[in-house]
Structure formats: C-alpha cells, structure tokens
Design a protein around this motif. Structure first.
Motif, short mmCIF file in Angstrom:
data_model
loop_
_atom_site.label_atom_id
_atom_site.label_comp_id
_atom_site.label_asym_id
_atom_site.label_seq_id
_atom_site.Cartn_x
_atom_site.Cartn_y
_atom_site.Cartn_z
N LEU A 1 83.49 44.00 43.41
CA LEU A 1 83.02 43.55 44.72
C LEU A 1 81.83 42.60 44.55
N TYR A 2 80.93 42.90 43.63
CA TYR A 2 79.76 42.05 43.39
C TYR A 2 80.22 40.63 43.02
N CYS A 3 81.20 40.53 42.13
CA CYS A 3 81.70 39.22 41.69
C CYS A 3 82.36 38.46 42.84
N ILE A 4 83.06 39.19 43.70
CA ILE A 4 83.72 38.55 44.84
C ILE A 4 82.70 37.99 45.81
N VAL A 5 81.66 38.77 46.11
CA VAL A 5 80.61 38.30 47.02
C VAL A 5 79.85 37.13 46.40
N GLN A 6 79.61 37.21 45.08
CA GLN A 6 78.92 36.12 44.41
C GLN A 6 79.72 34.82 44.47
N ALA A 7 81.03 34.94 44.43
CA ALA A 7 81.89 33.76 44.54
C ALA A 7 81.71 33.08 45.89
N ALA A 8 81.47 33.88 46.94
CA ALA A 8 81.23 33.31 48.27
C ALA A 8 79.88 32.58 48.32
N ILE A 9 78.92 33.07 47.53
CA ILE A 9 77.61 32.41 47.45
C ILE A 9 77.73 31.09 46.69
N ASP A 10 78.53 31.09 45.64
CA ASP A 10 78.69 29.89 44.80
C ASP A 10 79.70 28.90 45.36
N ALA A 11 80.37 29.27 46.45
CA ALA A 11 81.43 28.41 47.00
C ALA A 11 80.86 27.11 47.57
N ASP A 12 81.71 26.13 47.70
CA ASP A 12 81.35 24.85 48.29
C ASP A 12 82.38 24.52 49.38
N PRO A 13 82.01 24.65 50.68
CA PRO A 13 80.66 24.95 51.17
C PRO A 13 80.30 26.43 51.01
N GLN A 14 79.00 26.69 50.94
CA GLN A 14 78.50 28.05 50.73
C GLN A 14 78.78 28.93 51.94
N LEU A 15 79.30 30.14 51.67
CA LEU A 15 79.62 31.07 52.76
C LEU A 15 78.54 32.12 52.96
N ARG A 16 77.77 32.40 51.90
CA ARG A 16 76.71 33.39 51.99
C ARG A 16 75.49 32.85 51.23
N THR A 17 74.32 33.47 51.53
CA THR A 17 73.10 33.09 50.80
C THR A 17 72.59 34.22 49.92
N MET A 18 73.02 35.46 50.19
CA MET A 18 72.54 36.62 49.41
C MET A 18 73.71 37.52 49.04
N ASN A 19 73.57 38.20 47.90
CA ASN A 19 74.60 39.14 47.46
C ASN A 19 74.22 40.53 47.94
N CYS A 20 74.99 41.05 48.88
CA CYS A 20 74.69 42.35 49.49
C CYS A 20 74.93 43.51 48.54
N CYS A 21 75.49 43.25 47.36
CA CYS A 21 75.73 44.32 46.38
C CYS A 21 74.59 44.46 45.39
N LYS A 22 73.61 43.57 45.49
CA LYS A 22 72.60 43.45 44.43
C LYS A 22 71.74 44.69 44.29
N ARG A 23 71.42 45.35 45.39
CA ARG A 23 70.49 46.49 45.33
C ARG A 23 71.17 47.83 45.62
N THR A 24 72.46 47.88 45.46
CA THR A 24 73.17 49.13 45.72
C THR A 24 72.78 50.19 44.69
N LYS A 25 72.46 51.37 45.16
CA LYS A 25 72.17 52.49 44.27
C LYS A 25 73.47 53.24 44.01
N LEU A 26 73.95 53.17 42.79
CA LEU A 26 75.23 53.78 42.44
C LEU A 26 75.04 55.17 41.86
N PRO A 27 76.06 56.04 41.97
CA PRO A 27 75.98 57.36 41.34
C PRO A 27 75.80 57.20 39.83
N ARG A 28 75.09 58.12 39.22
CA ARG A 28 74.85 58.07 37.78
C ARG A 28 76.15 58.32 37.02
N VAL A 29 76.50 57.36 36.19
CA VAL A 29 77.74 57.48 35.41
C VAL A 29 77.61 58.58 34.38
N ASP A 30 76.42 58.73 33.79
CA ASP A 30 76.28 59.69 32.69
C ASP A 30 76.28 61.13 33.15
#
Length: 419
Positions: free
Chosen positions: A168-197
């Motif tokens: 999902l992060y990569c998909i949202v980032q693609a919208a930021i990098d698109a031309d024309p740009q669709l987003r200005t910020m990645n909403c996945c950047k600060r997500t707190k994920l469950p601990r894998v370990d």
C-alpha cells in the motif's frame, strides 16, 4: 460549554439549536439547528472538543463537506490494480499474489469523513486514520455475522500485515510521484504496525541433535533420509535443495562446495506445464556457494555416481524431483508422528530443519554475519530478527570477555603507586 435549546414549531415538531460563544467568553454567539436531539448532542460535543469553534470541515447549514474531488482521482482498488499491472522486474506469480491482496484485503479499506460516515476509499481521499483503521481491522479479523463461531475474515499475522502495508505504501507513493501529482503526502508513512517479532519466534521449532535423530530414524526411505540430512546439515531452503543438479557440485576442489543458483517457484494459476517451475533463488544474495562438510561430500559423491550433470541431486522413487506435498505427507509427517508416539515433544515442519541448522551454528559460536551469508538472507537484519534471541547463549562468553578487559583496574591520576 455549548448548550442545546429546544424549540417547538407550530406544526408540533421540534428543533434543537446548539448555541455557543465563538472561542469562549468575549466571542460572538453562534448557533446551528438540528431536527433531532441526538444529532444536536453529537454536534455539541464536537464544538466543545474544538474549543468552542466551528468543527473543522463543517459548513454552516450543510454539515461536513468533503474536499473537492482531485482531477484524476480514482477508486483505490482501481489505482492499485493499475500500479501492479505496470510493475516490472517481478514474475507473474508475484503479480498474481499482489492482485489477490488488493481484491481481498484492500477491499477492507474505507475512507471515513469528518462526520464519521464511511465511503469507498480513493487514491486521493485515503488518510492516515483510514490506514490505521485498516491495520486494526486486519489484526482483529471479522466474525461471520450468521455464525459468530466462524470467521468471515481471519485475523492476519503481523508479518502479513507488514507486507500488505508495504505494498500500500508503494501504491500511495506512486500517486505522489505521478505526473500530474495526485497526492502530496504518503498517509502510510507514520502507521504503527503490530510487532512482527511477537510471533516470529513462536512459529519456529528448533530441534536438538538427538531430537532430529529420533525423527530421522523413522524415515525408512534412504532417498528421503538423504534429503532430510542435507536440509538440516546445510540450512538450505526446500525449494533450493530440491532444485540442485549434479552439475552444481564442486567436489574436487580443496574447499568442496555446492552452487545455489536456482529454486522452485509456484507458477501462475492456469499455467500449462504444472504448478511449479525453476527460477532464480528468493533474493540476489540467495545465489551463493555453500561449503560442504566431509559427510555431505560423501553423500553428494554417492548420489552423483553414474548420473548426468543435468540430473537432480535428490530424486523421488520414480526418478523425478521431490515435491513438497508428496514428501511431507508420505515421508516427513509419518516419521514425526511415529517419533512423537515414542516421546518426541515437538512437531516440526520441514522448514524447521533450516531453523534447526541455524540454532546448531549459533550454539557452535558461529557469528550472525556468517550465518546470514550461509542462509542467503538479503539483510543481516533479517538474520538478527529471526535468530538474534538464540545468541543469548553467548552471555557467559561476553561477560568473561568484559571481565578479562575490565578486571584489572587502570591507574587513577593523583594516586601514588605502591611499589
């Protein structure tokens, strides 16, 4: 504090007016009417929560109004599908896996507006709160409404959630990098994920040497026993070991080795020619030379005698390559169950032979960077995350090393030495 004033109309209906001083004392009076008390009470709480200000996004007389649609905005699943279709450098099986994640798991993603209403998520409206809600929904799963004892969607493990969030992060980032740009910020950047370990260690089973021998003794097929011994003795993945050819062996050198350069891959559904095919190993660093022990050299020579270079090193009864399901159901599972009836306290999987190999190396004081190379992990972090807890067995050695260095106190300035 905002207040609610009830007024009765001539037709007998009531209007509930929320009133407050904008910004508190000294501010001007503001009000907003509602047709029911529950809505008025909800709005009153919003005003109080916003410090006696109009709630952000609320338009007087209209309620919460969504931001104008961004030109080029499309449903999230549509944008995600298009993104995956255009990916390069991946095999078709991986592409199919990504599409399945989008169909099944991204469908849970919803956009919640200021009023708490849910809408289908689009690539432009998705917010950090939406992503957080989605992660929580993935973690908790969903019960079947018709039968609460069953799952409509099972809880996802932390590793799966992290993998889906990464996509999902990569998909949202693609919208930021698109031309024309669709987003200005990645909403996945600060997500707190469950601990894998929290779950990684629980999924592994480590066998002591005598425990493995108890299982191996129950494998009556010599060819199947050879493969099990090779897996636990080299730490190779099943897909790598069963893809070895005689030509991959280098047994005449001073440092005998085997060249890991291919592995079995699961083919795309509906592909002709079977469900598996030979491809490159899992990662770039999985292409590696493995040093063989004398016992492994002896086994390899025995298996290679009278065989052609393109023959598989390990072969099933009919001379073809081993298949995981066949080996597991006919060789490994019966051997484990027989050993358990005789007192074996563990139920290892075939892949646990790889974990067991690592535990033996760590017990022999082999450092993790060397283990990383042997296993073909792309990053040392992967090795540390999975097996770092086993290094606790070196605590005594570490303490002894520190004591050896720090045991003799250094001279202190100002103190006279006594001779």
């Amino acid at each position: 504090m905002a207040t609610i004033r009830k007024r009765e109309r001539k037709d007998g209906s009531c209007i509930y007016q929320v009133r407050w001083l904008q910004g508190g004392r000294g501010g001007s009076w503001e009000s907003e009417p509602f047709g029911d008390e529950a809505s008025a009470e909800q709005f009153k709480k919003l005003v109080d929560a916003h410090g006696q200000q109009w709630p952000h996004g609320w338009v007087k007389g209209q309620g919460f109004v969504e931001e104008p649609a961004v030109p080029g905005d499309v449903p999230l699943d549509s944008y995600a599908t298009r993104y995956v279709d255009r990916l390069t450098g991946i095999d078709e099986r991986t592409r199919e896996d990504y599409h399945r994640e989008i169909r099944i798991h991204f469908a849970v993603l919803k956009h919640t507006d200021h009023a708490g209403r849910e809408h289908p998520a689009t690539i432009c409206t998705l917010t950090q709160d939406d992503v957080t809600d989605w992660v929580r929904a993935e973690e908790e799963g969903e019960r079947d409404q018709a039968d609460p004892e069953k799952w409509a969607r099972r809880p996802a493990d932390p590793k799966s959630i992290a993998n889906r969030h990464g996509l999902l992060y990569c998909i949202v980032q693609a919208a930021i990098d698109a031309d024309p740009q669709l987003r200005t910020m990645n909403c996945c950047k600060r997500t707190k994920l469950p601990r894998v370990d929290d779950h990684t260690v629980e999924e592994m089973t480590f066998l002591e040497r005598d425990e493995y021998q108890r299982i191996a003794a129950e494998i009556t097929d010599p060819d199947a026993r050879d493969l099990a011994d090779w897996l636990v003795g080299t730490g190779m993945r099943w897909s790598e070991a069963t893809a070895l050819r005689i030509s991959d062996l280098n047994l005449t050198a001073d440092r005998p080795s085997v060249n890991v350069q291919r592995a079995w891959k699961k083919a795309k559904k509906g592909t002709a020619g079977g469900a598996f095919y030979l491809g490159p190993p899992k990662t770039k660093k999985a292409r590696r030379l493995l040093r063989l022990s004398p016992v492994q050299v002896e086994m390899a020579r025995r298996l290679a005698t009278g065989r052609k270079g393109d023959d598989y090193l390990f072969r099933a009864a009919m001379g073809g390559e081993w298949r995981h399901a066949n080996y597991y159901n006919r060789k490994w599972k019966p051997a484990v169950e027989a050993a358990m009836k005789k007192g074996l306290p563990k139920r290892p999987r075939i892949h646990d032979l790889r974990h067991t190999h690592v535990s033996w190396l760590i017990a022999a004081r082999i450092p993790l960077p060397a283990i990383q190379i042997r296993l073909g992990h792309e990053s040392i972090q992967t090795t540390v995350d999975r097996y770092g807890h086993l290094v606790q067995g070196l605590d005594d050695d570490i303490a002894s090393a520190v004591e050896a260095v720090m045991g003799v106190p250094a001279p202190r300035p100002g103190l006279r030495q006594v001779v």
